[in-house]
Design an enzyme around this catalytic site. Structure first.
Site, PDB file in Angstrom:
ATOM      1  N   SER A   1       2.616  -6.093   7.207  1.00 34.62           N
ATOM      2  CA  SER A   1       1.173  -6.188   7.464  1.00 34.62           C
ATOM      3  C   SER A   1       0.482  -6.935   6.324  1.00 34.62           C
ATOM      4  CB  SER A   1       0.573  -4.785   7.586  1.00 34.62           C
ATOM      5  OG  SER A   1       1.247  -4.064   8.583  1.00 34.62           O
TER       6      SER A   1
ATOM      7  N   GLY B   1       7.542   1.433   4.796  1.00 31.80           N
ATOM      8  CA  GLY B   1       6.371   2.312   4.775  1.00 31.80           C
ATOM      9  C   GLY B   1       5.314   1.878   3.776  1.00 31.80           C
TER      10      GLY B   1
ATOM     11  N   ASP C   1      -1.987  -1.287  10.669  1.00 28.22           N
ATOM     12  CA  ASP C   1      -2.266  -1.233   9.232  1.00 28.22           C
ATOM     13  C   ASP C   1      -2.416  -2.614   8.586  1.00 28.22           C
ATOM     14  OD1 ASP C   1       0.400  -1.663   9.201  1.00 28.22           O
ATOM     15  OD2 ASP C   1       0.945   0.087   7.984  1.00 28.22           O
TER      16      ASP C   1
ATOM     17  N   PRO D   1      10.132  -3.804   0.362  1.00 25.43           N
ATOM     18  CA  PRO D   1      11.153  -3.410   1.332  1.00 25.43           C
ATOM     19  C   PRO D   1      10.750  -3.729   2.773  1.00 25.43           C
ATOM     20  CG  PRO D   1       9.968  -1.489   0.522  1.00 25.43           C
ATOM     21  CD  PRO D   1       9.506  -2.647  -0.296  1.00 25.43           C
TER      22      PRO D   1
ATOM     23  N   LYS E   1       0.853  -1.200   0.000  1.00 27.09           N
ATOM     24  CA  LYS E   1       0.000   0.000   0.000  1.00 27.09           C
ATOM     25  C   LYS E   1       0.879   1.237   0.000  1.00 27.09           C
ATOM     26  CE  LYS E   1       0.819   1.314   4.513  1.00 27.09           C
ATOM     27  NZ  LYS E   1       1.580   2.475   4.909  1.00 27.09           N
TER      28      LYS E   1
ATOM     29  N   GLY F   1       3.729  -1.124   4.106  1.00 24.62           N
ATOM     30  CA  GLY F   1       2.894  -2.124   4.773  1.00 24.62           C
ATOM     31  C   GLY F   1       3.277  -3.558   4.442  1.00 24.62           C
ATOM     32  N   GLY F   2       4.528  -3.787   4.067  1.00 25.34           N
ATOM     33  CA  GLY F   2       4.971  -5.121   3.660  1.00 25.34           C
ATOM     34  C   GLY F   2       4.664  -6.191   4.706  1.00 25.34           C
TER      35      GLY F   2
END
Ligand code: C5P
Length: 314
Positions: free
Chosen positions: A103, A98, A136, A94, A10, A100-101
């Protein structure tokens, strides 16, 4: 049984951080947008017990600090199921980026686990478990364009907008989200944070009003509502604390804007940045130029809710 699943990333289209709440979390207001970049996971359920995580990226933890591990524990308990679970993560997104990987990985694991076990959680139970594991995660149970409020875990599906070309830049910097929040508290007073949140909330309300009252979006007839939103002047508050610490990230944002992005921003607490473009060609050229300058830059598209759900399973 083994199930393969895609975990899509995201980006945040604007993110306002409010004051710190009594539970230690910050009030948030953001629009999440799923995009085409993804990890691939394979979840297997067999006889026995225990949870094993395998991953091609050594930075990903294999123990119970991994979000996938935690969500499986909770789901097995809720489903009253016993099994040995092996999660294979093929990492492309990554770590601490930032996007959301972690999550997205956890939610993908949950969905695959239910298939592998041939058992289903109730939707509200799935949402509860996701929110318990992290703020998230719930957005990945909705997909597409999603309004996030509360600590980010309360999610509202927004109108499915057309796929928009974008470029994601992944600098080799990991930003700790809790540290970025703490830095925010040091930098801004409570009234300042509240004022900024009211400002973003007004911008978003005006945009939502326009989006829903106007004619439904049809290519060529009306401007893409996503671009309308970013034109309305949204911003990501994390830039205020992350850019001073990593000035090169602000340079990437400037480069994206110079190269024709309609809007460029840090995603979440970074370090990934993205630019939204008017055409696929412009996005492709920008990614190629940034790669020549030594950045890891990927052209992709925003992912509508329909496509998100269609492409999750092979
Ligand atoms: O919910 P999640 O596990 O992603 O949060 C990680 C940490 O980030 C929290 O422990 C908290 O320090 C911080 N956080 C916050 N406000 C939020 C979300 C996260 O302060 N809305």
């Amino acid at each position: 049984m083994s199930v393969t699943v895609r975990a899509f990333a995201k980006i945040n289209l604007g993110l306002s951080i409010g004051p710190c709440r009594e539970d230690g979390f910050h009030q948030l207001l953001t629009v999440y947008q799923t995009i085409g970049l993804h990890d691939v996971l394979r979840v297997s359920a067999g006889r026995g017990h225990g949870i094993e995580i395998r991953c091609n990226d050594p930075r990903v933890p294999r123990d119970d600090s991994n979000t996938c591990y935690r969500i499986v524990e909770k789901a097995l308990h809720a489903l009253k199921a016993k099994a040995r679970i092996v999660i294979n993560i093929e990492k492309s997104l990554p770590v601490q980026g930032g996007m959301g990987g972690a999550s997205a990985n956890a939610v993908a694991t949950l969905l695959a686990l239910e298939r592998a076990l041939k058992k289903n959680l109730l939707p509200e139970e799935r949402l509860r478990i996701a929110a318990e594991v992290g703020s998230d995660l719930p957005l990945f149970l909705v997909g597409g364009t999603v309004l996030g409020i509360g600590r980010g875990e309360q999610v509202i599906a927004l109108e499915d907008f057309p796929a928009t070309p974008c470029v994601v830049v992944v600098p080799e910097i990991g930003v700790s989200t809790p540290r970025a929040f703490a830095e925010w508290d040091r930098k801004l007073t409570v009234p300042e944070a509240s004022d900024r949140m009211i400002e973003l909330s007004r911008t978003m309300s005006a945009w939502l009003g326009k989006s829903y009252s106007g004619a439904p979006f049809r290519r060529g007839r009306r401007e893409n509502p996503l671009l309308e939103l970013v034109r309305a002047g949204i911003k990501n508050d994390f830039e205020k604390v992350v850019f001073p610490e990593y000035p090169e990230l602000s340079e990437v944002k400037n480069a994206l804007e110079r190269m024709g992005a309609k809007y460029a921003s840090l995603s979440g607490s970074g370090s990934s940045l993205y630019g939204l473009f008017a055409s696929k060609e412009a996005a492709r050229k920008t990614a190629a130029r940034l790669r020549k300058q030594g950045w890891m830059a990927y052209p992709t598209f925003t992912l509508t809710r329909q496509k998100y759900w269609r492409q999750i399973f092979d």
